[in-house]
Design an enzyme around this catalytic site. Structure first.
Site, short mmCIF file in Angstrom:
data_model
loop_
_atom_site.label_atom_id
_atom_site.label_comp_id
_atom_site.label_asym_id
_atom_site.label_seq_id
_atom_site.Cartn_x
_atom_site.Cartn_y
_atom_site.Cartn_z
CG ASP A 22 -2.04 0.96 1.15
OD1 ASP A 22 -2.29 1.48 0.05
OD2 ASP A 22 -2.67 1.20 2.18
CG ASN A 24 2.14 1.35 -4.99
OD1 ASN A 24 3.03 1.24 -4.15
ND2 ASN A 24 1.68 0.32 -5.67
NE ARG A 26 -1.65 6.68 0.99
CZ ARG A 26 -1.66 5.80 1.96
NH1 ARG A 26 -1.41 6.17 3.19
NH2 ARG A 26 -1.91 4.53 1.70
CG HIS A 39 0.21 1.56 -9.24
ND1 HIS A 39 -0.04 1.21 -7.93
CD2 HIS A 39 -0.88 2.26 -9.64
CE1 HIS A 39 -1.23 1.66 -7.57
NE2 HIS A 39 -1.76 2.31 -8.59
CB SER A 67 -8.56 -5.85 -3.72
OG SER A 67 -9.22 -4.66 -4.06
CD1 TRP A 71 -12.39 -5.89 -10.21
CD2 TRP A 71 -11.41 -5.33 -12.14
NE1 TRP A 71 -11.71 -7.00 -10.67
CE2 TRP A 71 -11.10 -6.68 -11.87
CE3 TRP A 71 -10.89 -4.76 -13.31
CZ2 TRP A 71 -10.31 -7.47 -12.70
CZ3 TRP A 71 -10.10 -5.55 -14.15
CH2 TRP A 71 -9.82 -6.88 -13.84
CG LEU A 132 9.35 -16.78 -2.11
CD1 LEU A 132 9.17 -16.74 -0.59
CD2 LEU A 132 9.56 -15.35 -2.64
NE ARG A 189 -3.20 -1.28 4.38
CZ ARG A 189 -4.43 -1.33 3.91
NH1 ARG A 189 -5.30 -2.13 4.45
NH2 ARG A 189 -4.79 -0.60 2.88
CB SER A 197 -7.85 -3.94 2.78
OG SER A 197 -7.76 -2.66 3.35
CD GLU A 208 1.81 -12.06 16.62
OE1 GLU A 208 1.82 -10.86 16.98
OE2 GLU A 208 1.33 -12.97 17.31
C1 FPP Z 1 -2.10 -0.03 -3.23
O1 FPP Z 1 -1.61 1.29 -3.19
C2 FPP Z 1 -1.54 -0.74 -4.38
C3 FPP Z 1 -2.23 -1.37 -5.36
C4 FPP Z 1 -3.71 -1.42 -5.39
C5 FPP Z 1 -1.53 -2.02 -6.49
C6 FPP Z 1 -0.30 -2.79 -6.14
C7 FPP Z 1 0.42 -3.08 -7.40
C8 FPP Z 1 1.76 -3.08 -7.56
C9 FPP Z 1 2.72 -2.90 -6.45
C10 FPP Z 1 2.37 -3.27 -8.92
C11 FPP Z 1 2.07 -4.54 -9.67
C12 FPP Z 1 2.36 -5.76 -8.94
C13 FPP Z 1 3.17 -6.77 -9.35
C14 FPP Z 1 3.10 -8.04 -8.56
C15 FPP Z 1 4.11 -6.68 -10.50
P1 FPP Z 1 -2.59 2.51 -3.48
O2 FPP Z 1 -2.62 2.76 -4.93
O3 FPP Z 1 -3.93 2.21 -2.88
O4 FPP Z 1 -1.88 3.67 -2.72
P2 FPP Z 1 -2.58 4.90 -1.97
O5 FPP Z 1 -3.36 4.33 -0.83
O6 FPP Z 1 -1.41 5.73 -1.52
O7 FPP Z 1 -3.45 5.59 -2.98
#
Ligand code: FPP
Length: 241
Positions: A22, A24, A26, A39, A67, A71, A132, A189, A197, A208
């Site tokens: 989480d 990205n 911000r 992202h 998630s 969408w 892994l 998180r 979420s 944990e």
């Molecule tokens: C949540 O941050 C992030 C996502 C919904 C997307 C996560 C995707 C990636 C890290 C890239 C693709 C993944 C792979 C496995 C190659 P947010 O956008 O909700 O951030 P915010 O809460 O700051 O707006």
């Protein structure tokens, strides 16, 4: 006098780590960049953390990539995340060279045919890896997963294979996406949010939780170390004393 710093005990690692990637959006906003730039860097962080987990001997890592609710985001953002996933999968060497076994969890039916094909190839191509186990949660929702398991079990009841009285926790655990895998020991998180979420809600009953203010694109292996060190100091009782 100097303080003894605590470091990771590699003999007592958590077996399974879950991460909600989480922050990205911000991260990008702070830099006046489009959310998609967050992202892109988030995907790089994902690769480096997966490699690090593989290197230190973590057995299972589950990351929340998209998630069932995501969408609702603007189409260009959804497309950008799907493209990042594709780019990652196209580089099939990621799995062969690094000995990482990849598995997708979630309802993959609404994905594009080319993405579904890439997922199939990456799962099959990495099936023999011994490092892994990487679960990528895509179009994933914990409640949706429980519905999926309930339908599978209901079909077996209808066909007379099992009776309703035989349904127990073990059977539900055996019919969710992560069947046969251990439950996550720790869920991480970042980004200063304190919610689950809809992530691994069945599996996380005794996990944990570990939170951090670091935004996911800035998350480094040393942050993962911090989470593991904290985890190793906790006293897990699983309802006992
Ligand atoms: C949540 O941050 C992030 C996502 C919904 C997307 C996560 C995707 C990636 C890290 C890239 C693709 C993944 C792979 C496995 C190659 P947010 O956008 O909700 O951030 P915010 O809460 O700051 O707006």
């Amino acid at each position: 006098m100097f303080k003894k710093s605590i470091s990771v005990d590699f003999e007592r690692l958590p077996k399974h780590i879950g991460i909600i990637m989480d922050g990205n959006g911000r991260w990008a906003k702070k830099r006046k960049l489009p959310r998609t730039a967050g992202h892109t860097v988030g995907a790089k962080t994902f690769k480096s953390i997966a490699r690090y987990c593989n290197k230190i001997g973590i057995e299972y890592l589950t990351v929340y990539a998209f998630s069932t609710e995501n969408w609702k985001r603007p189409k260009d953002e959804v497309d950008a995340i799907m493209k990042l996933l594709k780019d990652y999968l196209v580089d099939a060497k990621n799995f062969k060279d690094e000995n990482i076994k990849v598995k997708f969890i979630g309802d993959l039916s609404p994905l594009s045919d080319d993405l579904k094909q890439l997922i199939k190839e990456s799962e099959e191509g990495s099936a023999d890896a011994t490092g892994l186990n990487l679960n990528i949660a895509l179009n994933y929702g914990g409640r949706d997963e429980i519905v999926y398991a309930a339908k599978k079990i209901a079909k077996k009841v209808k066909e007379g294979i099992i009776s309703p009285d035989e349904i127990d926790e073990k059977m539900i655990s055996g019919n969710i996406y992560t069947a046969s895998q251990p439950n996550p020991d720790i869920i991480i998180r970042p980004s200063g949010e304190y919610r689950i979420s809809n992530f691994l809600i069945w599996q996380s009953a005794y996990s944990e939780f570990w939170y951090s203010d670091v935004l996911w694109p800035d998350f480094k292996p040393k942050d993962l170390d911090r989470a593991i060190i904290d985890f190793q100091q906790r006293n897990r009782r699983f309802g006992g004393i």
